[in-house]
Design an enzyme around this catalytic site. Structure first.
Site, PDB file in Angstrom:
ATOM      1  N   GLU A  49     -45.803 -28.315 -13.818  1.00 44.15           N
ATOM      2  CA  GLU A  49     -45.683 -28.713 -15.231  1.00 44.15           C
ATOM      3  C   GLU A  49     -44.630 -29.804 -15.381  1.00 44.15           C
ATOM      4  OE1 GLU A  49     -45.391 -25.409 -17.936  1.00 44.15           O
ATOM      5  OE2 GLU A  49     -46.638 -24.122 -16.685  1.00 44.15           O
ATOM      6  N   GLU A  56     -44.057 -16.773 -15.549  1.00 45.83           N
ATOM      7  CA  GLU A  56     -42.734 -16.530 -16.157  1.00 45.83           C
ATOM      8  C   GLU A  56     -42.344 -15.052 -16.245  1.00 45.83           C
ATOM      9  OE1 GLU A  56     -42.832 -18.659 -19.873  1.00 45.83           O
ATOM     10  OE2 GLU A  56     -43.019 -20.583 -18.875  1.00 45.83           O
TER      11      GLU A  56
END
Ligand code: GLA
Length: 399
Positions: free
Chosen positions: A293, A185
């Site tokens: 995910e 991220e």
């Protein structure tokens, strides 16, 4: 989405982390004393789910891509969940236990016990283990990039800390993981900003990402290296991700795959088309794609991003008593379309990992609104397979 200041973000992240862990099973999830250790050798219980003719995801996808699940320590402690994981999946990710904050609170001090159980479980059940993650702005100890005064450390000190951390962690798991989410991220959600202003960036500069990849490669040359993020199916973040891949490759830095978290929302009608286009764009850069995910949120929400610092207040909780069949069917179609896209380019998507196994333990019961009843995964709270499970198997069974 406004960017919270690092301290706030860290607090919010820990709060969610702790809440999810406590809601999900108590201290074991946090690696605190008092939780029963997982018994990695526990024989898989008969799968609670009874897929048609006993078919499993790992068998149905074999030879094409790995099918993974992210699980926490408490999940491995539950024989029914552990049995489902071992029978259905051939790749394992620890939900929290490999993250920097779980492994090290103080410089140079590491506790690997909770993470090592995953190594043992994967080995015992012939599963590949994925390391998640080496460098992230959330769930990471302050010592890595900030001084006592909470200000960024000097570049040299921060670089040394990053290297020492990666040496310690990737070195410990050398030969035991197939790959690492090296940086998680790092790309900004703001349209006109390339990289997120993380503690690592503030202390080191933009090249902290390349450095992290170099350190990871040096620590475990046999491990694949991934850049992992949410919302990178969206065109703006896709372009920035392509830029990052090009910059790393131009520097001669190894990067094997882009990790696409794929925390999807059922109401996002364009999500699968955007996923399709992004897989094509990343493949064109010469990297693989891992879906890392995956879950499909069925509840109403304002924001679409999976930034765990972005909590929302209020929000309806319409499916407390169960998921209406029509919604379960819509979710099944969503998952089916996603797997059709995965199969479109053989050899490009090499793994699909679900962020959890059953609805009862999903982080989405606490995000972005706390305390709701979400239904994002393939098994329900009783570990019964949902229509989405059959739909995925149907797609995988097609010639
Ligand atoms: C992000 C992280 C994961 C996890 C989820 C929410 O996507 O990469 O490790 O924390 O948020 O649980």
């Amino acid at each position: 989405m406004g960017r919270p200041r690092p301290r706030r973000l860290l607090r919010a992240s820990f709060a969610i982390f702790s809440l999810a862990a406590i809601a999900a099973g108590g201290p074991a999830a946090l690696g605190q004393p008092g939780g029963k250790p997982a018994d990695p050798k526990a024989a898989p219980a008969a799968p609670a789910a009874s897929p048609s003719a006993g078919e499993t995801l790992r068998h149905a996808a074999r030879g094409r891509f790995l099918v993974g699940a992210a699980v926490s320590s408490w999940g491995l402690n539950d024989p029914k969940v552990a049995g489902l994981v071992a029978s259905q999946f051939d790749s394992l990710t620890a939900e929290n236990e490999f993250k920097p904050a779980s492994l090290s609170r103080q410089p140079g001090q590491y506790r690997f016990e909770a993470a090592d159980r995953f190594v043992e479980f994967a080995r015992a059940h012939d599963m590949k283990l994925v390391g998640h993650n080496l460098c992230w702005h959330s769930q990471a100890p302050a010592w890595l990039f900030r001084g006592q005064d909470n200000k960024p450390l000097p570049r040299d000190q921060a670089l040394k800390n990053l290297k020492d951390h990666i040496d310690a962690v990737a070195g410990h798991f050398k030969g035991k993981v197939i790959g690492w989410d090296v940086v998680n991220e790092a790309i900004s959600d703001a349209k006109d900003e390339y990289l997120r202003k993380t503690p690592a960036l503030r202390a080191i500069g933009d090249d902290y990402i390349a450095k992290a990849f170099e350190f990871a490669h040096a620590a475990d040359p046999g491990a694949e290296l991934y850049y992992n993020d949410y919302s990178n199916e969206n065109p703006v973040k896709r372009e920035k991700t392509v830029r990052l891949v090009r910059e790393l490759k131009a520097k001669g830095v190894r990067i094997d795959a882009v990790g696409m978290q794929c925390h999807f929302v059922l109401s996002d009608a364009d999500a699968i088309d955007k996923l399709d286009q992004s897989i094509a764009a990343y493949a064109a850069e010469g990297v693989k794609v891992a879906i890392t995910e995956l879950d499909v949120d069925v509840l109403p929400r304002r924001g679409r991003v999976a930034d765990i610092g972005a909590l929302e207040k209020g929000g309806d909780n319409p499916y407390k008593e169960g998921l209406p069949p029509a919604v379960a069917e819509a979710q099944a179609r969503f998952y089916a379309r996603l797997f059709e896209v995965v199969l479109k380019r053989p050899g490009v998507v090499n793994r699909v990992t679900f962020w959890g196994v059953h609805d009862g333990a999903s982080w989405l019961n606490g995000f972005p609104v706390r305390g709701r009843t979400n239904h994002p995964l393939l098994w329900d709270r009783q570990l019964k397979p949902k229509p989405a499970f059959g739909a995925v198997l149907d797609v995988l069974a097609r010639p």
